[in-house]
Design an enzyme around this catalytic site. Structure first.
Site, PDB file in Angstrom:
ATOM      1  N   HIS A  63      12.030  66.819  -2.580  1.00  0.00           N
ATOM      2  CA  HIS A  63      10.917  65.904  -2.309  1.00  0.00           C
ATOM      3  C   HIS A  63      11.445  64.559  -1.848  1.00  0.00           C
ATOM      4  O   HIS A  63      12.575  64.169  -2.165  1.00  0.00           O
ATOM      5  CB  HIS A  63      10.026  65.734  -3.535  1.00  0.00           C
ATOM      6  CG  HIS A  63      10.648  64.927  -4.644  1.00  0.00           C
ATOM      7  ND1 HIS A  63      10.541  63.548  -4.711  1.00  0.00           N
ATOM      8  CD2 HIS A  63      11.395  65.294  -5.711  1.00  0.00           C
ATOM      9  CE1 HIS A  63      11.182  63.110  -5.775  1.00  0.00           C
ATOM     10  NE2 HIS A  63      11.707  64.144  -6.406  1.00  0.00           N
ATOM     11  N   CYS A  64      10.615  63.858  -1.066  1.00  0.00           N
ATOM     12  CA  CYS A  64      10.919  62.481  -0.678  1.00  0.00           C
ATOM     13  C   CYS A  64       9.963  61.577  -1.446  1.00  0.00           C
ATOM     14  O   CYS A  64       9.458  61.958  -2.495  1.00  0.00           O
ATOM     15  CB  CYS A  64      10.787  62.305   0.839  1.00  0.00           C
ATOM     16  SG  CYS A  64       9.120  62.609   1.457  1.00  0.00           S
ATOM     17  N   ALA A  65       9.684  60.400  -0.939  1.00  0.00           N
ATOM     18  CA  ALA A  65       8.838  59.450  -1.672  1.00  0.00           C
ATOM     19  C   ALA A  65       7.392  59.918  -1.796  1.00  0.00           C
ATOM     20  O   ALA A  65       6.711  59.605  -2.763  1.00  0.00           O
ATOM     21  CB  ALA A  65       8.879  58.084  -0.986  1.00  0.00           C
ATOM     22  N   THR A  66       6.923  60.679  -0.797  1.00  0.00           N
ATOM     23  CA  THR A  66       5.511  61.055  -0.798  1.00  0.00           C
ATOM     24  C   THR A  66       5.259  62.545  -0.637  1.00  0.00           C
ATOM     25  O   THR A  66       4.165  63.016  -0.928  1.00  0.00           O
ATOM     26  CB  THR A  66       4.762  60.346   0.356  1.00  0.00           C
ATOM     27  OG1 THR A  66       5.383  60.715   1.598  1.00  0.00           O
ATOM     28  CG2 THR A  66       4.811  58.837   0.195  1.00  0.00           C
ATOM     29  N   ARG A  67       6.268  63.325  -0.186  1.00  0.00           N
ATOM     30  CA  ARG A  67       6.020  64.721   0.202  1.00  0.00           C
ATOM     31  C   ARG A  67       6.916  65.711  -0.516  1.00  0.00           C
ATOM     32  O   ARG A  67       8.098  65.440  -0.740  1.00  0.00           O
ATOM     33  CB  ARG A  67       6.223  64.875   1.710  1.00  0.00           C
ATOM     34  CG  ARG A  67       5.126  64.291   2.556  1.00  0.00           C
ATOM     35  CD  ARG A  67       5.581  64.099   3.979  1.00  0.00           C
ATOM     36  NE  ARG A  67       6.456  62.922   4.100  1.00  0.00           N
ATOM     37  CZ  ARG A  67       7.347  62.762   5.053  1.00  0.00           C
ATOM     38  NH1 ARG A  67       7.513  63.688   5.971  1.00  0.00           N
ATOM     39  NH2 ARG A  67       8.093  61.680   5.094  1.00  0.00           N
TER      40      ARG A  67
END
Length: 456
Positions: A25-29
């Site tokens: 995962h990244c910051a939002t996804r």
């Protein structure tokens, strides 16, 4: 919100745990690599609690949850599919296997240059501060402030090949410290530093029938990329044949000496020719096409974002900074990004569905801060006409910033944060950037309102 329940539902809607190869995962996804994306129930996923959008791009299936939620969903999701030990490197390898050659190249360049962005941004801001101190005569020209800030602001560009060498070797599967050494060879003090030295002429060294121009590669991009790629190939080939008992002695020694000679005799000069050729071509298009070039690039950029290829532009922008000291591409990209925010804002005000409004408003402001994926995939592309309206806004804004010669002194920031790397280039530059910003957002907003969209 029951994160465990959401994770269980996701596994089922993604085609089962056996269909999930990798998950990070990244910051939002939530970013997933799947065996077969045809098994995904897209519509059902978008209706899940907390999901703000879902899309497939460049070999990844990505589900937008937002900051603070995605990490909690990821924690439960990897437990469900048994991928707790998957890290970013494993995910990248799995992802590359799913990509076509063009997308793989774009991803590689992105992985190399994105980690360097903080250094470039810091240097750009320091150059701006130095320029303001000189222009407004805050201190004497020979002040220690001027001397020290000049050192601080130019350092990242002088050692850029070392930074790229480290990052590229890591990406190519070589030893990153050997990559840094190759960058050090190409920026050695024995070589003439062309960065900021104008028309100084290098000395020549006669070696094995070659006349070697003793000129360094400070601030360059293409030569060190080529050299590090060759270095990584040599290193990996040696590790296959050199006995483990002497690997530490033999492999680094042979790798550095072979790559060093190749870089200085062949790769460096050839890379410089390629790099200058790219810059010359871009300058020709920019100078000849003018506002028309900005119109086309600004209108098409968001379509390029969908493919993921846009990350590879960092390499081109770094080359422009090294060759001409300014970046005229980034303002165009910024107009396309903020236009997506303008379209998203219109969707928020015009929409009648609560869930659409919940997604559109934060996604639009995210675009104004330079992060466009939430508004593109979660809102505008989903309803199609807002995406077209945003392309119109990006085109008009792009034409304006090219017409008024707006430039930046770094790369990596768009939208509102980009003000920090636009302002140092002069007050007129800043004002025209803000006008272009308003034009792009306003045009996209009005176009979305006129074109309308049909909510599901």
């Amino acid at each position: 919100m029951n994160y465990e329940h959401i994770a269980k539902q996701l596994v089922s809607l993604l085609g089962g745990k056996e269909n999930v190869i990798s998950a990070v995962h990244c910051a939002t996804r939530l970013r997933l690599v799947l065996k077969d994306e045809k098994k995904v129930d897209q519509q059902a996923i978008e209706q899940l609690d907390g999901v703000k959008g879902a899309f497939s791009s460049s070999g990844q299936y990505q589900i937008i949850f937002g900051t603070g939620v995605v990490n909690k969903v990821h924690e439960q999701f990897v437990k469900e599919v048994g991928l707790q030990n998957v890290n970013a490197d494993v995910h990248q390898q799995a992802l590359k296997q799913k990509m076509n050659p063009l997308a793989r190249l774009a991803k590689t360049l992105s992985n190399i240059f994105v980690p360097i962005i903080p250094a470039i941004v810091a240097s750009g801001l320091l150059m701006g501060l130095l320029g303001m101190m000189k222009a407004f005569k805050w201190v004497a020209p020979d002040s220690a402030w001027i001397v020290l800030l000049d050192m601080f602001s130019s350092a990242a560009f002088i050692i850029l090949p070392i930074l790229i060498g480290y990052s590229a070797a890591k990406e190519f599967g070589g030893n990153p410290f050997l990559g840094a050494v190759i960058g050090g060879i190409m920026t050695h003090p024995a070589l003439l530093n062309p960065w900021g030295l104008g028309s100084a002429e290098p000395e020549y060294l006669h070696f094995l029938g070659f006349n070697i121009a003793m000129i360094g590669y400070q601030g360059t991009v293409i030569p060190i990329l080529f050299a590090t790629y060759v270095m990584s190939k040599i290193e990996k080939s040696l590790r296959k044949v050199v006995p483990h008992a002497v690997d530490l002695l033999v492999t680094p020694f042979v790798t550095v000496i072979l790559t060093g000679f190749t870089a200085i005799l062949l790769i460096g000069p050839l890379g410089n020719i390629v790099g200058k050729g790219i810059t010359t071509t871009l300058n020709f298009v920019y100078d000849t096409g003018g506002a028309l070039a900005g119109l086309i690039f600004g209108g098409l950029y968001s379509m390029i974002v969908i493919t993921g290829v846009h990350h590879s532009f960092h390499a081109i922008e770094a080359g422009l900074l090294a060759d001409i000291g300014k970046n005229y591409l980034l303002p165009i990209w910024s107009m396309a990004n903020v236009a997506q925010g303008g379209a998203g804002l219109a969707v928020f005000l015009k929409s009648k569905r609560t869930k659409t409004k919940e997604i559109a408003l934060p996604a639009a402001f995210s675009a104004f801060l330079g992060i466009t994926e939430p508004v593109i995939f979660g809102v505008n592309l989903k309803y199609r006409k807002p995406f077209i309206a945003a392309a119109i806004g990006g085109a008009v804004g792009g034409a304006y910033v090219v017409f008024t010669n707006v430039v930046a002194n770094a790369y990596g920031l768009t939208g509102i944060p980009m003000i920090a790397i636009v302002a140092p280039m002069g007050m007129a530059n800043l004002i025209n950037y803000l006008i272009g910003f308003a034009i792009a957002v306003g045009t996209a907003f009005v176009a979305t309102w006129i074109l309308g969209f049909k909510e599901e």
